[in-house]
Design a protein around this motif. Structure first.
Motif, PDB file in Angstrom:
ATOM      1  N   ALA A 178       0.813  -1.221   0.000  1.00 16.02           N
ATOM      2  CA  ALA A 178       0.000   0.000   0.000  1.00 16.02           C
ATOM      3  C   ALA A 178       0.843   1.266   0.000  1.00 16.02           C
ATOM      4  O   ALA A 178       0.345   2.352  -0.325  1.00 16.02           O
ATOM      5  N   GLY A 225       1.246   5.867  -6.559  1.00 15.30           N
ATOM      6  CA  GLY A 225       0.677   5.615  -7.869  1.00 15.30           C
ATOM      7  C   GLY A 225       1.729   5.745  -8.946  1.00 15.30           C
ATOM      8  O   GLY A 225       2.674   6.545  -8.834  1.00 15.30           O
ATOM      9  N   GLN A 230       1.846  -0.820  -9.198  1.00 19.06           N
ATOM     10  CA  GLN A 230       1.809  -2.183  -8.686  1.00 19.06           C
ATOM     11  C   GLN A 230       2.268  -3.153  -9.770  1.00 19.06           C
ATOM     12  O   GLN A 230       2.292  -2.829 -10.946  1.00 19.06           O
ATOM     13  N   ASP A 274      -2.620   1.358  -8.820  1.00 22.13           N
ATOM     14  CA  ASP A 274      -2.783   1.241  -7.378  1.00 22.13           C
ATOM     15  C   ASP A 274      -3.215  -0.177  -6.991  1.00 22.13           C
ATOM     16  O   ASP A 274      -3.310  -1.069  -7.838  1.00 22.13           O
ATOM     17  N   LYS A 305      -4.894  -2.282   2.761  1.00 23.40           N
ATOM     18  CA  LYS A 305      -4.387  -1.040   3.351  1.00 23.40           C
ATOM     19  C   LYS A 305      -4.451  -1.050   4.872  1.00 23.40           C
ATOM     20  O   LYS A 305      -4.015  -0.094   5.514  1.00 23.40           O
TER      21      LYS A 305
END
Length: 381
Positions: free
Chosen positions: A93, A97, A110, A118, A183
């Motif tokens: 997390a 971005g 990611q 994200d 998260k």
């Protein structure tokens, strides 16, 4: 953040209490995401969940052997093998971005190539990937969700009563729920021996102390050039990645290529395979991974080509050492394989610092071991 569910049917994974969805009523989006994360019914043959390749019992990485020493993951069909190692979902997390920063460097995102912006984007990938969870499309996944009344109730509660009228929206809601779970503090407890040392709750051994000194000093190693996010060593919330992309000359994992059907001469272009990137100077670059739990989430590199953490340090050291010994892969007894992509290697970073003797290599490994979350320390044994 409370993850309690208003039902029974509880199982435990690595100290994480999970309520399965069959009888559950969810009191938060995070709790819904938790159930989805562990739900195998979202794969074609109902054998695989997010937690299969990101197991909380294995540092949120894939702890299975899969016939390749854990280098890559096995799909829901029981035969398909990937070509990249499943990175840990712990601390994921904290990756920003995907973006081009002020220095003109790509950072964040990611997956190994940053192709998803994200966590929600990442969570939406595996269910419809034909060699992962294997579902034929988003609508088919949504149909599986609608089989469960607990899900339909929760989705309508959190995302609107007409959410299932649009399969795209419902699928996105599923991914957002999983991301919300990822998260939570369950994925990032920051309670390793290193964190406890910073709080005055743990005393480093002499070897760990030496390793920490080496790690954070560019005079003695190049580790923190890429594996330090905060400006000062010892800063709270350090994730041990600057989330940049680099080509460090990793060789092809030929063992995997012989088994997964990908041609041995295929080139994994890394960042250049990201559809948002068309700059040939990014060829062969992969995102710098976090070092949190690194000692218990091998194999290593984007393709799982190295089994042992010490091998990784020796591999890095080959760029600074003229010793014949350092030009040999200790796992194979042969010279290091040629880089999969020979261009764009980050030599400026890799050649920073002096050659390391065995004592210093072992100290760096000892330091990285104390970056292990408390619940996984037993895996070090």
């Amino acid at each position: 953040m409370r993850l309690g569910l208003l039902a029974t049917s509880i199982v435990t994974f690595a100290g994480i209490m999970v309520t399965l969805p069959s009888m559950a009523a969810f009191d938060s989006v995070e709790a819904l995401g938790q159930a989805l994360f562990f739900d195998k019914s979202l794969s074609k043959n109902r054998t695989q969940a997010c937690a299969t390749c990101h197991s909380p019992e294995s540092g949120f990485a894939d702890g299975r052997d899969n016939g390749v020493g854990g280098a890559v993951s096995l799909g829901d069909d029981g035969k398909s093998l990937g070509d990249r190692n499943a990175p840990t979902a712990a601390y994921a997390a904290f990756s920003p971005g995907f973006q081009l920063n002020e220095e003109g460097k790509y950072v964040g995102g990611q997956f190994h190539d940053g192709r998803e912006m994200d966590l929600a984007g990442q969570a939406g990938g595996p269910p419809t990937n034909p060699i992962e969870m294997g579902m034929p499309g988003k609508a088919a996944v949504v149909e599986r969700l609608m089989e469960n009344s607990a899900y339909t109730t929760a989705f309508e509660q959190f995302y609107g009563k007409h959410i299932f009228n649009d399969a795209e929206r419902a699928y996105a809601a599923m991914a957002e729920s999983i991301a919300a779970f990822e998260k939570t503090g369950l994925f990032a407890p920051f309670d390793s021996k290193y964190d406890r040392y910073l709080r005055g709750e743990y005393e480093l051994t002499l070897q760990e102390d030496l390793g920490m000194t080496l790690f954070f000093s560019q005079q003695f190693s190049n580790c923190n050039l890429c594996h330090q996010l905060k400006q000062l060593p010892g800063s709270e919330g350090e994730t041990f990645s600057n989330y940049e992309y680099h080509n460090i000359g990793v060789p092809v994992n030929r063992v995997v290529r012989k088994l997964n059907g990908v041609a041995e001469d295929h080139i994994d272009h890394g960042l250049l395979d990201n559809p948002q990137v068309d700059d040939p100077n990014q060829d062969g670059k992969f995102k710098v991974p976090t070092l949190r739990n690194v000692a218990v989430t091998g194999p290593y590199m984007h393709n799982g080509v190295f089994q042992d953490l010490r091998t990784v340090v020796v591999f890095y050291n080959k760029y600074n050492s003229r010793s014949t010994k350092r030009q040999i892969n200790p796992e194979s007894g042969k010279q290091w394989g040629a880089p999969e992509v020979n261009e764009n290697i980050s030599l400026q970073e890799l050649e920073t610092g002096p050659a390391l003797d065995d004592k210093r290599i072992d100290a760096l490994v000892a330091f990285m071991k104390i970056l292990t979350d408390k619940r996984y320390e037993h895996l070090l044994e």
